[in-house]
Design a protein around this motif. Sequence first.
Motif, mmCIF file in Angstrom:
data_model
loop_
_atom_site.group_PDB
_atom_site.id
_atom_site.type_symbol
_atom_site.label_atom_id
_atom_site.label_comp_id
_atom_site.label_asym_id
_atom_site.label_seq_id
_atom_site.Cartn_x
_atom_site.Cartn_y
_atom_site.Cartn_z
ATOM 1 N N TYR A 90 0.847 -1.194 0.000
ATOM 2 C CA TYR A 90 0.000 0.000 0.000
ATOM 3 C C TYR A 90 0.884 1.247 0.000
ATOM 4 C CZ TYR A 90 -3.787 -3.196 1.241
ATOM 5 O OH TYR A 90 -4.701 -4.215 1.239
ATOM 6 N N GLU A 91 1.345 1.635 1.198
ATOM 7 C CA GLU A 91 2.242 2.794 1.272
ATOM 8 C C GLU A 91 3.638 2.465 0.752
ATOM 9 O OE1 GLU A 91 -1.197 3.400 3.576
ATOM 10 O OE2 GLU A 91 0.306 1.850 4.001
ATOM 11 N N PHE A 92 4.022 1.195 0.818
ATOM 12 C CA PHE A 92 5.332 0.766 0.352
ATOM 13 C C PHE A 92 5.172 -0.407 -0.609
ATOM 14 C CE2 PHE A 92 5.870 2.472 4.640
ATOM 15 C CZ PHE A 92 6.831 3.438 4.415
ATOM 16 N N GLN A 93 6.063 -0.507 -1.592
ATOM 17 C CA GLN A 93 6.091 -1.618 -2.535
ATOM 18 C C GLN A 93 4.737 -1.866 -3.184
ATOM 19 O OE1 GLN A 93 8.206 -4.085 0.713
ATOM 20 N NE2 GLN A 93 8.902 -5.036 -1.182
ATOM 21 N N SER A 94 4.078 -0.779 -3.585
ATOM 22 C CA SER A 94 2.743 -0.916 -4.159
ATOM 23 C C SER A 94 2.765 -1.665 -5.492
ATOM 24 C CB SER A 94 2.108 0.460 -4.348
ATOM 25 O OG SER A 94 2.895 1.271 -5.204
ATOM 26 N N SER A 129 4.049 -4.459 -5.927
ATOM 27 C CA SER A 129 3.919 -5.895 -5.612
ATOM 28 C C SER A 129 2.500 -6.149 -5.105
ATOM 29 C CB SER A 129 4.960 -6.306 -4.571
ATOM 30 O OG SER A 129 6.269 -6.098 -5.061
ATOM 31 N N SER A 130 1.596 -6.391 -6.027
ATOM 32 C CA SER A 130 0.177 -6.509 -5.671
ATOM 33 C C SER A 130 -0.123 -7.720 -4.805
ATOM 34 C CB SER A 130 -0.672 -6.564 -6.940
ATOM 35 O OG SER A 130 -0.310 -7.674 -7.747
ATOM 36 N N TRP A 131 0.771 -8.709 -4.795
ATOM 37 C CA TRP A 131 0.501 -9.910 -3.992
ATOM 38 C C TRP A 131 0.411 -9.599 -2.507
ATOM 39 C CZ3 TRP A 131 4.219 -10.932 -0.412
ATOM 40 C CH2 TRP A 131 5.522 -10.500 -0.665
ATOM 41 N N PHE A 132 1.041 -8.507 -2.064
ATOM 42 C CA PHE A 132 0.924 -8.120 -0.658
ATOM 43 C C PHE A 132 -0.527 -7.884 -0.271
ATOM 44 C CE2 PHE A 132 5.477 -6.682 -0.796
ATOM 45 C CZ PHE A 132 5.919 -7.324 0.354
ATOM 46 N N ARG A 133 -1.337 -7.429 -1.209
ATOM 47 C CA ARG A 133 -2.715 -7.056 -0.914
ATOM 48 C C ARG A 133 -3.689 -8.218 -1.049
ATOM 49 N NH1 ARG A 133 -0.641 -3.072 -4.246
ATOM 50 N NH2 ARG A 133 -1.903 -3.704 -6.045
ATOM 51 N N ASP A 134 -3.186 -9.401 -1.384
ATOM 52 C CA ASP A 134 -4.030 -10.585 -1.559
ATOM 53 C C ASP A 134 -3.614 -11.636 -0.533
ATOM 54 O OD1 ASP A 134 -5.346 -12.889 -2.299
ATOM 55 O OD2 ASP A 134 -4.977 -12.625 -4.452
ATOM 56 N N PRO A 135 -4.388 -11.851 0.524
ATOM 57 C CA PRO A 135 -3.974 -12.792 1.572
ATOM 58 C C PRO A 135 -3.816 -14.228 1.087
ATOM 59 C CG PRO A 135 -6.236 -12.033 1.919
ATOM 60 C CD PRO A 135 -5.644 -11.173 0.840
ATOM 61 N N SER A 136 -4.441 -14.591 -0.023
ATOM 62 C CA SER A 136 -4.244 -15.948 -0.544
ATOM 63 C C SER A 136 -2.839 -16.120 -1.110
ATOM 64 C CB SER A 136 -5.283 -16.262 -1.631
ATOM 65 O OG SER A 136 -5.045 -15.502 -2.807
ATOM 66 N N LEU A 137 -2.185 -15.018 -1.441
ATOM 67 C CA LEU A 137 -0.830 -15.060 -1.972
ATOM 68 C C LEU A 137 0.218 -14.712 -0.923
ATOM 69 C CD1 LEU A 137 -1.416 -13.220 -5.385
ATOM 70 C CD2 LEU A 137 -1.605 -15.671 -4.868
ATOM 71 N N GLY A 148 -9.129 4.834 2.768
ATOM 72 C CA GLY A 148 -9.447 5.266 1.422
ATOM 73 C C GLY A 148 -8.203 5.370 0.562
ATOM 74 N N GLY A 149 -8.360 6.024 -0.570
ATOM 75 C CA GLY A 149 -7.217 6.204 -1.445
ATOM 76 C C GLY A 149 -7.147 5.151 -2.529
ATOM 77 N N ARG A 150 -5.953 5.011 -3.085
ATOM 78 C CA ARG A 150 -5.739 4.204 -4.282
ATOM 79 C C ARG A 150 -6.183 2.755 -4.122
ATOM 80 N NH1 ARG A 150 0.291 3.134 -6.738
ATOM 81 N NH2 ARG A 150 -0.303 1.796 -8.493
ATOM 82 N N PHE A 151 -5.952 2.160 -2.954
ATOM 83 C CA PHE A 151 -6.255 0.739 -2.773
ATOM 84 C C PHE A 151 -7.398 0.520 -1.780
ATOM 85 C CE2 PHE A 151 -1.618 0.923 -3.743
ATOM 86 C CZ PHE A 151 -1.677 0.344 -4.997
ATOM 87 N N ALA A 159 -10.384 -0.547 -2.083
ATOM 88 C CA ALA A 159 -11.126 -1.804 -2.218
ATOM 89 C C ALA A 159 -10.405 -2.975 -1.558
ATOM 90 C CB ALA A 159 -11.365 -2.114 -3.697
ATOM 91 N N ASP A 160 -9.092 -2.883 -1.435
ATOM 92 C CA ASP A 160 -8.310 -3.967 -0.845
ATOM 93 C C ASP A 160 -7.961 -3.737 0.614
ATOM 94 O OD1 ASP A 160 -8.173 -5.350 -3.263
ATOM 95 O OD2 ASP A 160 -6.347 -4.309 -3.891
ATOM 96 N N SER A 161 -8.287 -2.560 1.147
ATOM 97 C CA SER A 161 -7.693 -2.150 2.422
ATOM 98 C C SER A 161 -8.077 -3.031 3.598
ATOM 99 C CB SER A 161 -8.063 -0.693 2.728
ATOM 100 O OG SER A 161 -9.444 -0.560 3.018
ATOM 101 N N ASP A 162 -9.244 -3.661 3.548
ATOM 102 C CA ASP A 162 -9.646 -4.482 4.687
ATOM 103 C C ASP A 162 -9.730 -5.971 4.337
ATOM 104 O OD1 ASP A 162 -11.855 -4.338 3.080
ATOM 105 O OD2 ASP A 162 -13.177 -3.431 4.577
ATOM 106 N N ARG A 163 -8.901 -6.414 3.387
ATOM 107 C CA ARG A 163 -8.900 -7.836 3.029
ATOM 108 C C ARG A 163 -8.133 -8.681 4.040
ATOM 109 N NH1 ARG A 163 -7.429 -9.057 -3.092
ATOM 110 N NH2 ARG A 163 -8.287 -11.073 -2.441
#
Length: 376
Positions: free
Chosen positions: A166-170, A172-180, A219-222, A224-228
């Motif tokens: 999110y704030e760092f290494q954005s 790398s989208s896998w950080f935002r997907d708990p299955s990954l 809120g912000g750019r991500f 939709a993913d913020s509370d996954r």
Amino acid sequence: MARVFLIGAGAISRHHAAAAYDRSVINEPVEVHVTDTNAATLQSFVEQFPDAIVHRDIAALLSGPRESDDIAVIATPPFTHFELASDALAAGFHVLCEKPLVLTATEATLLAARANAAGRALEGCDSRFRSVATTQRVRALLAEASLGEVYHAEFINRSQRSRSGYEFQSESSWFRDPSLSGGGVMMDWGPYDIAVLDEIFEPMAVEIRDAWSGRPHTGGRFEADSDRAEQHIGATFRLTLADRSVVDLSYERAAATHGSERTSVEITGTAGAVSWDWLDWEGDAVHVSSDLEGALVTETEHLPTSGPVFHARPLAEFHSVLEAGADPRTRTARTLFVFRWLRAVVEAAETSEPKLVEYPAVPRPTRFEAETAGVL
């Protein structure tokens, strides 16, 4: 000549490559091998490290004659770790794996069994903040019983907005997907926290008596993913030490919270208390408080930073203990224990049920092995 085989050529792999080529980290020539499924990433890596030996794919990198101390570094997203580490162990490598080691305790148990069956060592990169001078000073205070009978510890690190992906290494989208990624902040920063707690106390068992987690919405750019996945988590541990004494420990970690930022790392005993800078990029102080004729006095000691920079420590430590002839089973046992502890916190928070984690049936070394090797 040492040989390091990098599976993955992204940002974290380049830290390992830089460490491998640094003679102050590994005091002998190092042959670096690398592969990546992304051709552009691999090409960029080679431009930065032109001496690296490139392999067309993972199968090619893992094949070929083995040297007894060959190290495979798994520097890929977490969901790939189990399969890649298993393949590397089967090919005869010692394995250094990026954090988190794998996604589940079951995977960790299977991987440790495969390492032991192969006679190879399995190590996680949770060691980036081990062997810090301030923490070693705290260990010495505990060994000397300078704090008296230790009865409580606190390890709290709360940031308001410092999420990987999110704030760092954005990128790398896998950080935002708990299955990954395996989860949120606990699987991201938790490995470092638990590794340091293990280093300090060297418990033989940990009871996670209570745990909770939260998913702050932002809120912000991500948005939709913020509370996954959880980004704020806490627990109460009861540590059983080698001498059968127990220490209760309050733990909290947040990479996102709407509350205040806070850092408190402290151990309290009947004769004194100690707090310290456990991240060497944030300071070098150890504060010891005790009673003097009814008044509380605090003495502060500043310690020099020593050893490799934090990104180089996992490879430096792993190479040093292998070179010193450490029993691979002791490395694997520590790796498994720390990961089980980590996952037990996540599971206790999810189920609201307590968890007990016991050290594997392998003797725990009485001193941190890299210290014995005299390298760090």
